[in-house]
Design a protein around this motif. Structure first.
Motif, PDB file in Angstrom:
ATOM      1  N   LYS A  34       2.706 -18.009 -16.948  1.00 29.51           N
ATOM      2  CA  LYS A  34       3.300 -18.673 -18.107  1.00 29.51           C
ATOM      3  C   LYS A  34       3.581 -17.663 -19.209  1.00 29.51           C
ATOM      4  O   LYS A  34       2.905 -16.647 -19.324  1.00 29.51           O
ATOM      5  CB  LYS A  34       2.361 -19.770 -18.613  1.00 29.51           C
ATOM      6  CG  LYS A  34       2.108 -20.862 -17.580  1.00 29.51           C
ATOM      7  CD  LYS A  34       1.106 -21.874 -18.098  1.00 29.51           C
ATOM      8  CE  LYS A  34       0.827 -22.947 -17.036  1.00 29.51           C
ATOM      9  NZ  LYS A  34      -0.198 -23.922 -17.484  1.00 29.51           N
ATOM     10  N   GLU A  60      17.319 -18.131 -11.760  1.00 29.62           N
ATOM     11  CA  GLU A  60      17.597 -19.487 -11.299  1.00 29.62           C
ATOM     12  C   GLU A  60      16.305 -20.187 -10.897  1.00 29.62           C
ATOM     13  O   GLU A  60      15.323 -19.565 -10.491  1.00 29.62           O
ATOM     14  CB  GLU A  60      18.564 -19.462 -10.111  1.00 29.62           C
ATOM     15  CG  GLU A  60      19.962 -19.002 -10.468  1.00 29.62           C
ATOM     16  CD  GLU A  60      20.932 -19.184  -9.320  1.00 29.62           C
ATOM     17  OE1 GLU A  60      20.571 -19.871  -8.327  1.00 29.62           O
ATOM     18  OE2 GLU A  60      22.050 -18.652  -9.412  1.00 29.62           O
ATOM     19  N   HIS A  61      16.314 -21.520 -10.998  1.00 30.83           N
ATOM     20  CA  HIS A  61      15.149 -22.318 -10.617  1.00 30.83           C
ATOM     21  C   HIS A  61      14.851 -22.158  -9.137  1.00 30.83           C
ATOM     22  O   HIS A  61      15.755 -22.187  -8.298  1.00 30.83           O
ATOM     23  CB  HIS A  61      15.389 -23.792 -10.933  1.00 30.83           C
ATOM     24  CG  HIS A  61      14.326 -24.708 -10.393  1.00 30.83           C
ATOM     25  ND1 HIS A  61      13.026 -24.719 -10.865  1.00 30.83           N
ATOM     26  CD2 HIS A  61      14.381 -25.635  -9.387  1.00 30.83           C
ATOM     27  CE1 HIS A  61      12.324 -25.614 -10.198  1.00 30.83           C
ATOM     28  NE2 HIS A  61      13.119 -26.180  -9.290  1.00 30.83           N
ATOM     29  N   ASP A  62      13.576 -21.963  -8.816  1.00 33.58           N
ATOM     30  CA  ASP A  62      13.156 -21.823  -7.427  1.00 33.58           C
ATOM     31  C   ASP A  62      12.594 -23.157  -6.951  1.00 33.58           C
ATOM     32  O   ASP A  62      11.512 -23.567  -7.380  1.00 33.58           O
ATOM     33  CB  ASP A  62      12.099 -20.727  -7.295  1.00 33.58           C
ATOM     34  CG  ASP A  62      11.858 -20.311  -5.857  1.00 33.58           C
ATOM     35  OD1 ASP A  62      12.061 -21.159  -4.971  1.00 33.58           O
ATOM     36  OD2 ASP A  62      11.475 -19.152  -5.620  1.00 33.58           O
ATOM     37  N   PRO A  63      13.289 -23.868  -6.069  1.00 36.41           N
ATOM     38  CA  PRO A  63      12.854 -25.213  -5.689  1.00 36.41           C
ATOM     39  C   PRO A  63      11.574 -25.240  -4.869  1.00 36.41           C
ATOM     40  O   PRO A  63      10.952 -26.295  -4.746  1.00 36.41           O
ATOM     41  CB  PRO A  63      14.033 -25.752  -4.872  1.00 36.41           C
ATOM     42  CG  PRO A  63      14.708 -24.533  -4.331  1.00 36.41           C
ATOM     43  CD  PRO A  63      14.543 -23.485  -5.392  1.00 36.41           C
ATOM     44  N   THR A  90      17.687 -14.054  -9.471  1.00 35.84           N
ATOM     45  CA  THR A  90      16.797 -13.954 -10.633  1.00 35.84           C
ATOM     46  C   THR A  90      17.300 -14.836 -11.772  1.00 35.84           C
ATOM     47  O   THR A  90      18.485 -14.830 -12.106  1.00 35.84           O
ATOM     48  CB  THR A  90      16.721 -12.489 -11.106  1.00 35.84           C
ATOM     49  OG1 THR A  90      16.252 -11.681 -10.026  1.00 35.84           O
ATOM     50  CG2 THR A  90      15.772 -12.360 -12.284  1.00 35.84           C
ATOM     51  N   THR A 100       3.003 -19.050 -10.801  1.00 40.51           N
ATOM     52  CA  THR A 100       3.945 -18.653 -11.836  1.00 40.51           C
ATOM     53  C   THR A 100       3.185 -18.362 -13.121  1.00 40.51           C
ATOM     54  O   THR A 100       2.438 -19.209 -13.625  1.00 40.51           O
ATOM     55  CB  THR A 100       4.982 -19.752 -12.090  1.00 40.51           C
ATOM     56  OG1 THR A 100       5.685 -20.014 -10.868  1.00 40.51           O
ATOM     57  CG2 THR A 100       5.968 -19.324 -13.158  1.00 40.51           C
ATOM     58  N   SER A 103      14.604 -16.246  -1.744  1.00 44.09           N
ATOM     59  CA  SER A 103      14.490 -16.696  -3.129  1.00 44.09           C
ATOM     60  C   SER A 103      15.872 -16.801  -3.769  1.00 44.09           C
ATOM     61  O   SER A 103      16.787 -16.062  -3.397  1.00 44.09           O
ATOM     62  CB  SER A 103      13.632 -15.725  -3.941  1.00 44.09           C
ATOM     63  OG  SER A 103      12.307 -15.709  -3.474  1.00 44.09           O
TER      64      SER A 103
END
Length: 567
Positions: free
Chosen positions: A539, A125-128, A123, A537, A120
């Protein structure tokens, strides 16, 4: 002062003992202290400038959950009160199984499993590739420490990706040696492998999860290289490069240190001459390097497969990657010694287990079209259709990753026969489950043997990825692969190859499911229930079912399927 560099990882656990693995910043003594007074110590050993300890914890009480701490040279290193987010997480615990007093004792055994865990991003950062299922499992356990948790987590391959590195790892490699020369943005040596494990296992949710849930691991191709040991010609091509020798030796060395040692029981560790040599030497690097070189050149020289018994559940983790015989005309998924070992473990003490789990990174039962194409390619590559077809078959085999059990038809049939034997008769277990990953989706399938049916319920349970991408081509291809049209197309390939019908037929009973996911088998007495959970994820402001609050966001598990395999 000695510091904890990586870990702790809780590995082997039985009713009275456990092993805890750690990497430290310098030589020293690692100690595990449990709240009930049990514990253990171990001196570190050195490999390539890195220091490791595998602590055997003894004196544990069966059927208890005991918090533990790790001390290095007398100073507490885990948990660290200075590190976030560990200050807010529950204590790491060693949970021992209760003594078996009958076939329906307690809540049974929970076995979670999956494969293909790409590291991953940091923490925030965008997880592609979407939420990590291990993060989600950690969140579930942390939210309710006394609630449901796996008794063991099986990681069925691709724990690290040596050939598909992250942007952060490529930046590290570029700063260390540049990327102009092969293998470019892939890892090249042991030191770079240590970086991969750091990236994956220092990730805070994963780090805490692995400290409190026991794990069993086996490698697959990406732990070394995509298509690793696909064919003899592939191996010859790789050995002709300038970088492959160091890469494969480093991959096997790091696997032995970071994954394999923890798979073994204290009794097995005590009988392992390499482990004794490495621990007794000031520097075990050369002994381990020589072992890895022999393991790569002679697949029969070592055994990565292993057995674990959890009460009346038997787990056989099978090396379906490094134990292969690759000579055309003699191809086999398992070398003769490995195949004999598997038969011996299945046949040992008939009637002593209610459930047989065969862990193999590569699925045994695939969508019918994929199976037929892999069997067809094996005929072409063997030369049955002439040299031009053989060259085409090899190109296809590499391009399409046609190297599962179906690509080794004799081995496929031998496993089918062994499973039927294990599942038949008055001493048969209630279930035989083949647990696999690799194919970046999940499904269940059930075989049938023409003219005979085992007494056990036999299932192929495939779960992948834990955290990786699921390209559209995989979604479309595997959905089509199970269809009637695909089955008819597969039969056409089989007729061209003259490979005949496989010894079993099978049908898909669940899936395909796509997403980052984990399966969990709950085995109680002779009953077996399978659950599939997807990572999703949460929200902002969403209520979490685990805690009833909406204070945090992150990965959470959501159950998408539940199947009863045996009553």
């Amino acid at each position: 002062m000695t510091a904890l560099r990586l870990g702790p990882l809780l590995r082997y656990v039985d009713g009275s003992s456990a092993t805890v693995w750690a990497e430290t910043s310098r030589p020293g003594t690692a100690e595990v202290r449990c709240a009930d007074g049990s514990g253990g110590t171990a001196r570190t050993f050195q490999i390539a400038g890195h220091h490791y300890a595998l602590v055997e914890v003894t004196g544990l009480t069966p059927g208890t959950a005991t918090p533990y701490e790790v001390f290095l040279d007398g100073t507490r290193a885990w948990p660290s009160a200075e590190e976030e987010p560990f200050r807010s997480l529950p204590p790491s615990v060693i949970t021992t199984p209760a003594p078996a007093t009958g076939p329906t004792t307690g809540r049974g055994l929970r076995v979670a499993f999956g494969s293909c865990h790409w590291a991953s991003p940091p923490t925030g950062e965008h997880d592609p590739v979407g939420p990590d299922a291990l993060h989600a499992l950690a969140a579930r356990i942390a939210a309710d420490p006394d609630g449901e948790r796996p008794d063991v987590l099986l990681l069925l391959g691709d724990q690290v990706y040596a050939d598909e590195t992250s942007d952060a790892t490529r930046a590290y490699l570029a700063a260390r040696r540049g990327l102009e020369d092969p293998p470019g943005g892939e890892v090249a040596d042991y030191e770079e492998y240590t970086h991969l494990y750091d990236e994956s296992w220092l990730d805070p949710p994963v780090r805490w999860l692995l400290s409190t849930v026991p794990t069993c691991m086996i490698f697959d191709d990406h732990d070394v290289a995509d298509d690793w040991n696909t064919s003899a010609s592939w191996v010859a091509d790789m050995r002709a490069t300038s970088w492959w020798g160091e890469r494969v030796r480093s991959g096997l060395m790091s696997y032995w240190v970071y994954q394999h040692l923890g798979n073994l029981s204290p009794r097995e560790l005590a009988a392992d001459p390499l482990y004794a040599s490495v621990r007794e030497s000031p520097d075990g690097t050369e002994a381990l390097r020589a072992f890895a070189a022999e393991a790569e050149s002679d697949t029969a020289s070592t055994r990565w497969s292993y057995r674990r018994d959890f009460g009346r559940v038997r787990l056989l983790m099978v090396d379906s990657r490094a134990a292969r015989v690759l000579t055309e005309g003699e191809r086999s998924m398992l070398d003769p010694g490995e195949a004999a070992w598997l038969r011996e473990q299945v046949r040992d003490e008939p009637g002593s287990y209610d459930h047989l789990l065969i862990g193999t990174s590569l699925p045994w039962l695939l969508p019918h079209l994929v199976h037929d194409v892999e069997a067809w390619s094996s005929v072409l590559c063997r030369g049955d259709k002439g040299p031009r077809w053989a060259r085409f078959g090899e190109r296809l085999r590499r391009a399409a990753d046609l190297e599962h059990w179906a690509a080794f038809p004799e081995s496929f049939g031998e496993l089918a026969e062994l499973i039927a034997e294990a599942g038949t008769g008055p001493d048969a277990p209630a279930t035989v489950s083949v647990l696999s990953g690799d194919v970046h989706h999940a499904y269940t399938a059930e075989p049938s043997w023409p003219g005979r049916e085992p007494d056990a319920r036999v299932t192929q349970l495939t779960c992948s990825p834990v955290h990786n991408s699921i390209p559209l081509s995989i979604r479309l291809g595997f959905r089509f692969g199970w269809s009637a049209a695909a089955r008819a197309l597969g039969r056409a390939f089989a007729r061209h190859g003259g490979s005949g019908k496989p010894p079993v037929t099978w049908r898909r009973t669940g899936g395909p499911w796509f997403g980052n996911q984990l399966m969990t088998l709950t085995l109680r007495g002779r009953s077996a229930v399978l659950r599939l959970d997807h990572a999703r994820t949460e929200k902002p402001g969403e209520t979490r079912p685990e805690t009833g609050s909406g204070r945090e966001t992150g990965a959470r598990l959501r159950t998408v399927a539940e199947l009863r395999l045996s009553d």
